[in-house]
Structures are given as C-alpha cells and as structure tokens.
Design an enzyme around this catalytic site. Structure first.
Site, PDB file in Angstrom:
ATOM      1  N   LYS A   1     -11.925  -5.887 -13.108  1.00 57.74           N
ATOM      2  CA  LYS A   1     -10.890  -6.913 -12.923  1.00 57.74           C
ATOM      3  C   LYS A   1     -10.650  -7.123 -11.438  1.00 57.74           C
ATOM      4  O   LYS A   1     -10.158  -6.237 -10.751  1.00 57.74           O
ATOM      5  CB  LYS A   1      -9.577  -6.490 -13.580  1.00 57.74           C
ATOM      6  CG  LYS A   1      -8.652  -7.691 -13.724  1.00 57.74           C
ATOM      7  CD  LYS A   1      -7.190  -7.357 -13.633  1.00 57.74           C
ATOM      8  CE  LYS A   1      -6.660  -7.427 -12.240  1.00 57.74           C
ATOM      9  NZ  LYS A   1      -6.614  -8.753 -11.631  1.00 57.74           N
TER      10      LYS A   1
ATOM     11  N   GLU B   1       3.136   0.770   4.844  1.00 58.90           N
ATOM     12  CA  GLU B   1       1.990  -0.084   5.123  1.00 58.90           C
ATOM     13  C   GLU B   1       2.437  -1.555   5.157  1.00 58.90           C
ATOM     14  O   GLU B   1       3.099  -2.026   4.239  1.00 58.90           O
ATOM     15  CB  GLU B   1       0.968   0.095   4.005  1.00 58.90           C
ATOM     16  CG  GLU B   1      -0.321  -0.616   4.260  1.00 58.90           C
ATOM     17  CD  GLU B   1      -1.339  -0.339   3.165  1.00 58.90           C
ATOM     18  OE1 GLU B   1      -0.956  -0.379   1.987  1.00 58.90           O
ATOM     19  OE2 GLU B   1      -2.503  -0.092   3.502  1.00 58.90           O
TER      20      GLU B   1
ATOM     21  N   CYS C   1      -7.720  -1.540   4.732  1.00 56.47           N
ATOM     22  CA  CYS C   1      -7.026  -0.307   4.327  1.00 56.47           C
ATOM     23  C   CYS C   1      -6.997   0.716   5.454  1.00 56.47           C
ATOM     24  O   CYS C   1      -6.028   1.441   5.615  1.00 56.47           O
ATOM     25  CB  CYS C   1      -7.657   0.283   3.078  1.00 56.47           C
ATOM     26  SG  CYS C   1      -9.405   0.610   3.266  1.00 56.47           S
TER      27      CYS C   1
ATOM     28  N   GLU D   1      -8.121   4.794  -4.642  1.00 53.42           N
ATOM     29  CA  GLU D   1      -8.209   4.585  -3.181  1.00 53.42           C
ATOM     30  C   GLU D   1      -7.002   3.723  -2.823  1.00 53.42           C
ATOM     31  O   GLU D   1      -6.965   2.538  -3.167  1.00 53.42           O
ATOM     32  CB  GLU D   1      -9.491   3.827  -2.822  1.00 53.42           C
ATOM     33  CG  GLU D   1     -10.770   4.522  -3.220  1.00 53.42           C
ATOM     34  CD  GLU D   1     -11.137   5.695  -2.329  1.00 53.42           C
ATOM     35  OE1 GLU D   1     -10.599   5.776  -1.212  1.00 53.42           O
ATOM     36  OE2 GLU D   1     -11.930   6.524  -2.770  1.00 53.42           O
TER      37      GLU D   1
HETATM   38  P1  NAD Z   1      -2.322  -4.120  -5.641  1.00 56.51           P
HETATM   39  O1  NAD Z   1      -2.141  -2.690  -5.963  1.00 56.51           O
HETATM   40  O2  NAD Z   1      -1.172  -5.021  -5.731  1.00 56.51           O
HETATM   41  O3  NAD Z   1      -3.429  -4.741  -6.604  1.00 56.51           O
HETATM   42  C1  NAD Z   1      -4.690  -4.134  -6.751  1.00 56.51           C
HETATM   43  C2  NAD Z   1      -5.273  -4.549  -8.076  1.00 56.51           C
HETATM   44  O4  NAD Z   1      -4.459  -4.034  -9.123  1.00 56.51           O
HETATM   45  C3  NAD Z   1      -5.359  -6.060  -8.287  1.00 56.51           C
HETATM   46  O5  NAD Z   1      -6.582  -6.381  -8.913  1.00 56.51           O
HETATM   47  C4  NAD Z   1      -4.210  -6.315  -9.229  1.00 56.51           C
HETATM   48  O6  NAD Z   1      -4.397  -7.444 -10.056  1.00 56.51           O
HETATM   49  C5  NAD Z   1      -4.220  -5.054 -10.071  1.00 56.51           C
HETATM   50  N1  NAD Z   1      -2.964  -4.804 -10.788  1.00 56.51           N
HETATM   51  C6  NAD Z   1      -1.737  -5.309 -10.510  1.00 56.51           C
HETATM   52  N2  NAD Z   1      -0.837  -4.887 -11.438  1.00 56.51           N
HETATM   53  C7  NAD Z   1      -1.509  -4.078 -12.293  1.00 56.51           C
HETATM   54  C8  NAD Z   1      -1.138  -3.335 -13.439  1.00 56.51           C
HETATM   55  N3  NAD Z   1       0.118  -3.320 -13.891  1.00 56.51           N
HETATM   56  N4  NAD Z   1      -2.085  -2.617 -14.075  1.00 56.51           N
HETATM   57  C9  NAD Z   1      -3.364  -2.602 -13.627  1.00 56.51           C
HETATM   58  N5  NAD Z   1      -3.780  -3.307 -12.554  1.00 56.51           N
HETATM   59  C10 NAD Z   1      -2.862  -4.032 -11.892  1.00 56.51           C
HETATM   60  O7  NAD Z   1      -3.015  -4.145  -4.211  1.00 56.51           O
HETATM   61  P2  NAD Z   1      -3.488  -5.427  -3.383  1.00 56.51           P
HETATM   62  O8  NAD Z   1      -2.260  -6.091  -2.866  1.00 56.51           O
HETATM   63  O9  NAD Z   1      -4.476  -6.221  -4.136  1.00 56.51           O
HETATM   64  O10 NAD Z   1      -4.298  -4.724  -2.194  1.00 56.51           O
HETATM   65  C11 NAD Z   1      -3.670  -4.195  -1.091  1.00 56.51           C
HETATM   66  C12 NAD Z   1      -3.560  -2.689  -1.208  1.00 56.51           C
HETATM   67  O11 NAD Z   1      -4.851  -2.112  -1.401  1.00 56.51           O
HETATM   68  C13 NAD Z   1      -3.046  -2.065   0.060  1.00 56.51           C
HETATM   69  O12 NAD Z   1      -2.127  -1.052  -0.242  1.00 56.51           O
HETATM   70  C14 NAD Z   1      -4.291  -1.462   0.692  1.00 56.51           C
HETATM   71  O13 NAD Z   1      -4.091  -0.422   1.571  1.00 56.51           O
HETATM   72  C15 NAD Z   1      -5.044  -1.032  -0.497  1.00 56.51           C
HETATM   73  N6  NAD Z   1      -6.460  -0.865  -0.154  1.00 56.51           N
HETATM   74  C16 NAD Z   1      -6.974   0.422  -0.093  1.00 56.51           C
HETATM   75  C17 NAD Z   1      -8.303   0.631   0.262  1.00 56.51           C
HETATM   76  C18 NAD Z   1      -8.906   2.018   0.302  1.00 56.51           C
HETATM   77  O14 NAD Z   1     -10.121   2.129   0.333  1.00 56.51           O
HETATM   78  N7  NAD Z   1      -8.130   3.061   0.321  1.00 56.51           N
HETATM   79  C19 NAD Z   1      -9.112  -0.469   0.550  1.00 56.51           C
HETATM   80  C20 NAD Z   1      -8.547  -1.752   0.514  1.00 56.51           C
HETATM   81  C21 NAD Z   1      -7.217  -1.934   0.143  1.00 56.51           C
END
Ligand code: NAD
Length: 495
Positions: free
Chosen positions: A189, A399, A300, A265
């Site tokens: 997804k 963050e 990230c 992650e």
């Molecule tokens: P997010 O957690 O809001 O969303 C991530 C994913 O989770 C999306 O696909 C979203 O649709 C899905 N999601 C949302 N609600 C959900 C639910 N209830 N159940 C299951 N899935 C659900 O994060 P974002 O805003 O898309 O991305 C930014 C975040 O990602 C930041 O915190 C960033 O640091 C982190 N990030 C981490 C890394 C790493 O390698 N550690 C890399 C890139 C981004």
C-alpha cells in the site's frame, strides 16, 4: 541524462486514472470510488486513483496468498526469479525519466534528485537482491556425528508493505526487492500522496514476466487499506516505513490478529555535530545544508539538528545562512532547482507551525521561515535556519519532516553526546572532527543506526539502514535485509 526539453514535454502530459494492480490485473475499487491526486506543484488535480476498500485490500492479500501457496514464484529456482527481476530492473531503467517526472508531479521532489533516488535507485535495489539470491546458502550444523542437522532458509510467505510519500520507489524497493527475490509474495500500500509510480512499477513487473498475484499494489487510505493489511490473518510479515504514530498502530494490529512480525522504519531527529577542529569548515557548511534541505527536508535521515561547538558557532552560522540563501528551491521539474515542493498543504502548514512556535519562544529565524512562490499554487517553503534552539524545545525533539534546521550550540564533547542522545529517536547522525580518537568515541557514544564522519548522508545498497530507540527496528538494504524475508527451519536427521 536529464534533458530539460524532454522534461518540459512530459510535465503537462495528461495522466490517466490509476487503478489497483491485483492478481495481475488493473482493477477499480469494489465500490468504484476514487481519490483525487493533487499535485504539490500547483495544487491542482493531476488525476484520480482507486480509493481502495477493505474488500480490495483483502482481494490483494488473497491474490498474494494464492500465488505464494501454489508455488508459482517461491518454487521457481532462484536463478529463474533472478532473470525476471533483472528484466524488471531493465524496464524501469528504460523508462526512468517518464517514471521520475510522473513521481515529481505526484510528490514534489526535485527532478535531479528524483531521477537518481527513485527509478534508478529502485532498479539498482532490484538488481542487487536479484544478483544476491542465488548466492544464499543453507547451513550444516556442527553436531554430534550421529545426526545431520541442516538449517534451511525458506521464504516467509505473504509480505504486507506500507510505505511513505517522500521516496516511494526507493523505500518501496528496499522492501519488495528482497522480499520478492527471496520467494515471497507482496501486497503493497503506497502513501495517498505518492502512489502513482508504485502502480507503474507493478505494471512493469507483469511486463517483465512476474506471475500474476506475486506483486499486488492496492491504493487508498491508510486507515482503510493499511489497516486491513495490518489486521489480516493471511499476511505473515509486515514491513513499514512511516511515522511512529502509525508504527504503533501496526504493532497493535499484529497483536489483535496473527502476531505477524512487524519491522518498522520510523522517523528521526538526527544530530549533525560540528566540532571546532572540523577539517574543512566550508565543506561542512555545504554538506550540512544539503543534509537537511534536499527534498525540502523530507528525508528520514535528514540532519535536522545542527550542534555546533560554541567557539565556531557564529562563524559557522554566518557561512551557513549565506550558503542557504544561494539555494534555489522552486519548480521541481526545473533541473536547476535545488529543492522542490513540500508534499502537501497539511505538511506545509505543519512546517510553518514549527517556525511560529520557535518565533514565539524568541528563537532566531536566521533565514527562511516562510511559504514561497505562493502565486504558483504549489506548496513551496524557503529553507529555514533557526538559531538559539534549546535542546528541550519541540523543534529540537520532534520531527518536522520539512526544510527547517534547528541550530544548538555546545561547549564540550560530553554535552554534545548528551544533546545528541536526548530525543526518542536514533536514526542517523554525523560528527565533524579532525581527531580520530574523538571520531571513534562519538561513533560508540551516539545512539543511532548510522554515524557519518566528516560527511552527511552517504549511503549505498550494500550497507544496512535502520534505527534504534523509537526510530524503529530491523534493517532495510544490504544482505541483512534478507533475514526479514527468509525463515530459518531446522532439519534434525538421525543417521
Ligand atoms: P505516515 O506514518 O503518516 O504514513 C505512512 C504510511 O502508513 C502511508 O502509506 C499511510 O497511508 C499509511 N497509514 C496511515 N494510517 C494507517 C493505518 N491506520 N494503518 C496502516 N497504515 C496506515 O508517514 P508519512 O507521513 O507517509 O511519512 C513520513 C514519516 O515517515 C516520517 O516520520 C519519516 O521520518 C518516516 N520515514 C522513515 C524512513 C526510515 O527509513 N526510517 C524513511 C522515510 C520516511
């Protein structure tokens, strides 16, 4: 490789509505509903995509389950899987510019970064695991000679992958490439605001000869499709990149369903620590700026906390602000732009909220701090440097995930370590020093998955990326990532 004329031809090309890829077919949502895809370049509707229902998620999972259980992929010789994966990588590379421009129109990353970090990086990652998989052996244990004990490595089954919007192909491929190479099937997804290129990749996988049902992409809301994947009894492993807030939900879903393993992650608040004996101050200024401001800080591992030894603080900040003012954020489809758009209006508002809070606390907005290019309708923000930040300010502990750098002075090595480790995160970090012993002491002392020395942000598929503390568990990239997707099985044979 980057040809501005070709990019300009592609930038206005109409984009057809996107559907799910389930069981080798393009499918609408079960109720026919769609989501508008808003481009962060101008705030306008780019196209629509299927708004997945729980039924759609379950259809994707069922397709992956059937494809795993009947062995159409897992029973292939690793060399046969490798051949298909290599062809897939070649197709991605052939269409890299088209894919990259589509991705930029969808998520706003500057094209000169997107081309490398997205299609080219995904192709590279697919090739890396394709090449690796016929070199992974089982083991013969050193037991009593009256038995033969073998350790087999088997694919785990159905992998559920949920990925964020900042680098959908790069981060997506860190999950699906090792999972697929190891013989698992996948239901993925993508994030609501960066789904299109992942659907395109799934189409190319079919073109490369990947059997139907092996790689399924279901688009839509996280709270619907993501939750259904997380709660499924038919998903064996969950791999996720995103926020800690959603990471926690996935652990809950696992506990409420089949105890599927969850590899998370999560975010970071990475310290970039500059000592007075920095080998080349001008180089440190430039690399530190790029370490936070590329992709508008939506990285990230972004070095979002700059810790500078007090005796060089003013000089460093002066040079940093001067350099940052030469950056050229703007139209991400202009190859001269150094950063593109912020991904969404809500992300932009969140970034500006952090600036306002710092201003209210009396911190110094040294440069930036505002929305820019508003007349384009796009979501652009000036690279922002905020000085005098206190280690307990929200700007220093939470963050932002935007182009906002918090600068904090320190006096001693011990104090630098204390500030560096003073958040819930532990993803990345850097130390700038000419003192080899200090560099090694800092590598040991900093609680993070990555410590850079005299650089920031270098990376390669060959090395693992993962966080400690609340930045997550498990590792993407490198051969270590395969451990998540290969189950160990012991065979104990009496001779
Ligand atoms: P997010 O957690 O809001 O969303 C991530 C994913 O989770 C999306 O696909 C979203 O649709 C899905 N999601 C949302 N609600 C959900 C639910 N209830 N159940 C299951 N899935 C659900 O994060 P974002 O805003 O898309 O991305 C930014 C975040 O990602 C930041 O915190 C960033 O640091 C982190 N990030 C981490 C890394 C790493 O390698 N550690 C890399 C890139 C981004």
């Amino acid at each position: 490789m980057l040809d501005q004329i070709r990019i300009d031809e592609l930038r206005n090309a109409p984009v057809s509505p996107f559907q799910h890829i389930i069981d080798g077919e393009k499918r609408d949502s079960s109720d026919g509903d769609v989501l508008n895809v808003i481009s962060p370049l101008n705030g306008e509707v780019l196209t629509t995509m299927a708004r997945g229902t729980v039924e759609d998620a379950n259809a994707g999972i069922a397709a992956a389950r059937r494809a795993f259980d009947d062995g159409r992929w897992s029973d292939l010789a690793p060399s046969a899987r490798k051949k298909i994966l290599m062809k897939w990588a070649a197709l991605i590379e052939e269409q890299a510019l088209e894919i990259a421009v589509l991705g930029v129109r969808n998520n706003g990353t500057e094209i000169n970064m997107a081309i490398k970090a997205e299609p080219m990086s995904a192709a590279n990652t697919i090739r890396y695991y394709a090449e690796a998989i016929d070199k992974i052996y089982g083991e013969v244990a050193s037991t009593d000679p009256s038995v033969l004990a073998l350790v087999h490595r088997e694919p785990v089954g159905v992998v559920g992958a949920i990925v964020p919007w900042n680098f959908p192909l790069m981060i997506g491929s860190w999950k699906f490439a090792p999972a697929l190479a190891a013989g698992n099937t996948v239901v993925l997804k993508p994030a609501e605001t960066a789904s299109l290129t992942l659907v395109r990749l799934a189409e190319l996988a079919l073109e490369a000869g990947m059997p139907p049902g092996v790689f399924n992409v279901v688009t839509g809301k996280g709270s619907v499709v993501g939750e259904a994947i997380g709660l499924s009894m038919d998903v064996d492993v969950m791999v996720f990149t995103g926020s800690g807030f959603i990471g926690r939900k996935l652990l809950e879903y696992s506990a409420r369903s089949n105890l599927k393993r969850c590899y998370l992650e999560l975010g970071g608040k990475s310290p970039n620590i500059v000592f007075a004996d920095v080998p080349d101050l001008d180089e440190a200024v430039k690399v530190s700026a790029n370490g936070i401001f590329r992709n508008s800080g939506q990285v990230c591992i972004a070095g979002s906390r700059l810790l500078v030894e007090r005796c060089i603080h003013d000089e460093f900040v002066e040079k940093l602000a001067a350099f940052v003012e030469t950056l050229n954020p703007g139209d991400p489809l202009n190859i001269k732009s150094t950063a593109g758009a912020v991904n969404s209006m809500s992300q932009l508002q969140q970034n500006l909220g952090f600036v306002e809070e710092a201003r209210d606390l009396g911190r110094g907005i040294r440069t930036g701090g505002t929305r820019i290019l508003e007349e384009t309708g796009g979501y652009f923000m000036a690279p922002t440097v905020i000085t005098g930040v206190h280690p307990r300010d929200r700007l220093a502990t939470d963050e932002v995930f935007g182009p906002v750098l918090a600068v904090i002075p320190f006096d001693t090595e011990e104090e630098a370590v204390e500030i560096a480790n003073g958040t819930d995160f532990g993803l990345s970090s850097a130390v700038w020093t000419s003192n080899l012993s200090r560099a090694h002491r800092m590598i040991r002392a900093i609680q993070a998955g990555v410590v850079h020395v005299n650089t920031y942000g270098g990376a390669d598929t060959t090395v693992p990326l993962g966080g400690v503390k609340q930045s997550g568990n498990g590792h993407d990239k490198s051969l270590h990532a395969l451990d998540k997707y290969l189950e160990l099985k012991t065979a104990w044979i009496k001779l």
